[in-house]
Design a protein around this motif. Structure first.
Motif, PDB file in Angstrom:
ATOM      1  N   TYR A 114       0.879  -1.177   0.000  1.00 29.31           N
ATOM      2  CA  TYR A 114       0.000   0.000   0.000  1.00 29.31           C
ATOM      3  C   TYR A 114       0.912   1.220   0.000  1.00 29.31           C
ATOM      4  O   TYR A 114       1.641   1.478   0.953  1.00 29.31           O
ATOM      5  CB  TYR A 114      -0.906  -0.011   1.229  1.00 29.31           C
ATOM      6  N   GLN A 115       0.887   1.984  -1.098  1.00 26.41           N
ATOM      7  CA  GLN A 115       1.833   3.064  -1.320  1.00 26.41           C
ATOM      8  C   GLN A 115       1.445   4.323  -0.540  1.00 26.41           C
ATOM      9  O   GLN A 115       0.302   4.774  -0.584  1.00 26.41           O
ATOM     10  CB  GLN A 115       1.907   3.412  -2.824  1.00 26.41           C
ATOM     11  N   SER A 116       2.408   4.879   0.179  1.00 23.58           N
ATOM     12  CA  SER A 116       2.191   6.151   0.860  1.00 23.58           C
ATOM     13  C   SER A 116       2.211   7.290  -0.160  1.00 23.58           C
ATOM     14  O   SER A 116       3.025   7.276  -1.096  1.00 23.58           O
ATOM     15  CB  SER A 116       3.273   6.373   1.920  1.00 23.58           C
ATOM     16  N   VAL A 117       1.345   8.291   0.014  1.00 20.31           N
ATOM     17  CA  VAL A 117       1.324   9.464  -0.887  1.00 20.31           C
ATOM     18  C   VAL A 117       2.021  10.648  -0.233  1.00 20.31           C
ATOM     19  O   VAL A 117       1.995  11.768  -0.774  1.00 20.31           O
ATOM     20  CB  VAL A 117      -0.127   9.844  -1.266  1.00 20.31           C
ATOM     21  N   GLU A 118       2.648  10.447   0.895  1.00 14.05           N
ATOM     22  CA  GLU A 118       3.354  11.528   1.571  1.00 14.05           C
ATOM     23  C   GLU A 118       4.849  11.494   1.289  1.00 14.05           C
ATOM     24  O   GLU A 118       5.587  12.355   1.747  1.00 14.05           O
ATOM     25  CB  GLU A 118       3.131  11.430   3.086  1.00 14.05           C
ATOM     26  N   THR A 119       5.297  10.524   0.559  1.00 14.43           N
ATOM     27  CA  THR A 119       6.702  10.463   0.157  1.00 14.43           C
ATOM     28  C   THR A 119       6.841  11.117  -1.203  1.00 14.43           C
ATOM     29  O   THR A 119       5.851  11.289  -1.943  1.00 14.43           O
ATOM     30  CB  THR A 119       7.175   9.008   0.073  1.00 14.43           C
ATOM     31  N   GLY A 122       5.466   8.861  -3.753  1.00 14.42           N
ATOM     32  CA  GLY A 122       4.014   8.762  -3.621  1.00 14.42           C
ATOM     33  C   GLY A 122       3.289   9.995  -4.127  1.00 14.42           C
ATOM     34  O   GLY A 122       2.205   9.898  -4.718  1.00 14.42           O
ATOM     35  N   GLN A 123       3.870  11.164  -3.927  1.00 13.42           N
ATOM     36  CA  GLN A 123       3.236  12.388  -4.397  1.00 13.42           C
ATOM     37  C   GLN A 123       3.207  12.429  -5.923  1.00 13.42           C
ATOM     38  O   GLN A 123       2.222  12.848  -6.538  1.00 13.42           O
ATOM     39  CB  GLN A 123       3.977  13.603  -3.842  1.00 13.42           C
ATOM     40  N   LEU A 125       3.272   9.765  -7.953  1.00 17.43           N
ATOM     41  CA  LEU A 125       2.335   8.753  -8.433  1.00 17.43           C
ATOM     42  C   LEU A 125       0.886   9.170  -8.166  1.00 17.43           C
ATOM     43  O   LEU A 125      -0.019   8.881  -8.960  1.00 17.43           O
ATOM     44  CB  LEU A 125       2.631   7.409  -7.759  1.00 17.43           C
ATOM     45  N   ASP A 126       0.654   9.888  -7.065  1.00 15.03           N
ATOM     46  CA  ASP A 126      -0.709  10.291  -6.722  1.00 15.03           C
ATOM     47  C   ASP A 126      -1.259  11.307  -7.723  1.00 15.03           C
ATOM     48  O   ASP A 126      -2.477  11.414  -7.910  1.00 15.03           O
ATOM     49  CB  ASP A 126      -0.718  10.876  -5.305  1.00 15.03           C
ATOM     50  N   ARG A 133      -3.266   3.007  -5.141  1.00 14.83           N
ATOM     51  CA  ARG A 133      -2.265   2.931  -4.075  1.00 14.83           C
ATOM     52  C   ARG A 133      -1.920   1.479  -3.714  1.00 14.83           C
ATOM     53  O   ARG A 133      -0.894   1.216  -3.080  1.00 14.83           O
ATOM     54  CB  ARG A 133      -2.772   3.669  -2.837  1.00 14.83           C
TER      55      ARG A 133
END
Length: 484
Positions: A114-119, A122-123, A125-126, A133
């Motif tokens: 489950y990919q973090s969007v705070e890295t 992740g930002q 990819l988001d 995710r």
């Protein structure tokens, strides 16, 4: 020549030549005489009616001795421990063999993340439309590797492992011989003690009759009080010897039971009947001191350990040189779906030639080599000392056997003479020429000589066991062990 080609040529040359760094083992030459000092005297012993000692423990012509030796070889716990050490040494040899061969493995994995969007990743990819995710990955690979033994370090390691395995085999044979000899020695001691106890009990009876006779004479004023006290003292002395002999007999029987891997008292009932002391068979084929090097298991153990220490020198020297390895991987990986895992687009492969070289560790390598050389020097001295002690064992056993048999023969003559003297005293007593005291004293002298003869017979038989053990035990088994 380009570097890659130089490397290939170096590896190919080493593999084709099959070279292995370090000294090749050669059995040390040990100067020994052609005959034992006591060999001539042993071979001149009377043949008798028994089989030759080369026939094994059956040569002693005592079925019970042979039975207890057989039970000891089947049930002894020291021998079980030594057999377990063979299994360990065989496993070490198998590991050394495996090190020379390629190794392979199959591995696979599946993962869900489950990919973090705070890295930072992740930002990015988001910001992509339709970004999910949740991520999945699937992978299955077949990998193989092989360390190329260019300079023979692994082969030297295998030589050491093989020599240790052979030493463990010879070690079991050495323990088998020691256990069998100990069983025979204890059995002979038991028979000797039983014979001496029977003689001592007869001495007690004789001394008791002598004391009773002297007391009657003293009551009639025909014997002095001094004679009574002397007879009582002699009787007490004989009686005191019986518990000592019985204690030794109990200890010997307990020792035999433990040697057979049984609780004390297990086999005692089989030994209650009084039997004759076994007689050592003739030794007509004792061989030469040089034969001990290939016949005695303990010498084979020492020689094989010397060979192992020699091989370890080569293994240590091989650390000076680079080590090469080949490895490869064939497999498939995908992060889309498991159904595409074995598709052509998911296939992957790799190959690698590895190099490991301890360039800045030569001081440690030097120390390892010196240690290996020191261990070899120690094992060489151990082997030479073992050979000298083996010849000493044989010489001592030969001397003890011959001298004890000579002692027994002289005592046999003494027993015969004292037996005739006792008969003459008894006949004189019947004619009224001598008193009953004279007959009883002749009985006592005869029994004392008989006890001394029993001791000499026991010790000569034990010396025969020691000679059998010192010569390496069963001839045919020893030859087979040396050949293997």
């Amino acid at each position: 020549m380009p570097p890659k080609r130089t490397l290939v040529v170096l590896i190919s040359t080493g593999l084709v030549a099959g070279c292995a760094v370090g000294p090749d083992y050669q059995r040390p030459e040990i100067s020994l005489s052609e005959r034992f000092l006591g060999q001539a005297a042993v071979e001149k012993r009377p043949e008798g009616s028994h089989r030759n000692v080369v026939d094994g423990w059956a040569g002693f012509a005592d079925p019970q001795l042979t039975r207890f030796v057989t039970l000891a070889l089947q049930q002894n716990l020291d021998l079980a421990q030594a057999s377990a050490r063979i299994v360990q040494a065989r496993a070490g040899l198998g590991a050394a063999d495996a090190a020379l061969l390629p190794s392979g493995s199959v591995n696979g994995q599946t993962a869900r993340a489950y990919q973090s969007v705070e890295t930072p990743l992740g930002q990015i990819l988001d910001a992509t439309p339709g970004f999910d995710r949740y991520g999945r990955s699937y992978e299955a690979n077949l990998s193989a590797s092989w360390e190329l033994d260019v300079f023979g370090g692994l082969r030297r390691g295998r030589e050491a492992a093989l020599a240790e395995y052979q030493a463990s085999q010879a070690g079991v044979a050495a323990i088998r011989l020691a256990v069998a000899a100990q069983a025979a020695d204890i059995y002979i001691s038991i028979r000797g003690l039983q014979t001496r106890i029977a003689i001592a009990q007869r001495q007690v009876q004789t001394q008791q009759k002598l004391l009773t006779t002297i007391e009657l004479l003293q009551g009639q004023g025909l014997a002095a009080e001094l004679q009574v006290h002397q007879a009582r003292g002699a009787l007490a002395q004989v009686r005191a010897s019986v518990p000592v002999l019985e204690t030794g007999l109990e200890a010997a029987m307990n020792a035999l039971d433990v040697l057979l891997g049984a609780q004390p008292g297990t086999y005692r009932a089989e030994l209650t009947a009084l039997e004759a002391i076994p007689v050592t068979p003739p030794i007509a084929a004792s061989g030469t001191p040089g034969d001990l090097l290939r016949r005695r298991p303990d010498l084979i153990v020492a020689e094989r350990r010397l060979a192992a220490s020699n091989a370890r020198i080569g293994a240590a020297i091989a650390e000076y040189y680079p080590k090469f390895s080949l490895s490869g991987l064939v497999g498939s990986a995908t992060s889309v779906s498991g159904g595409n895992l074995f598709g052509s687009g998911a296939s992957q492969m790799s190959g690698m030639l590895g190099l490991r070289w301890r360039l800045f560790d030569f001081g440690r390598i030097d120390a390892q080599i010196e240690r290996a050389r020191g261990q070899e020097a120690e094992q060489l001295a151990t082997y030479r000392l073992a050979v000298l002690r083996a010849t000493e064992d044989v010489e001592n056993a030969f001397t003890a056997l011959v001298k004890r048999e000579q002692q027994a023969a002289v005592l046999e003559q003494g027993v015969n003479s004292l037996g005739r003297a006792r008969q003459a005293a008894f006949e004189a007593y019947q004619q009224g020429i001598v008193s009953l005291i004279g007959v009883l004293q002749a009985d006592d002298n005869l029994l004392r000589a008989t006890d001394a003869r029993a001791q000499a017979q026991t010790e000569s038989a034990r010396a025969g066991v020691a000679a059998f053990k010192a010569l390496g035990g069963d001839w045919s088994a020893a030859e087979t062990l040396a050949a293997n």
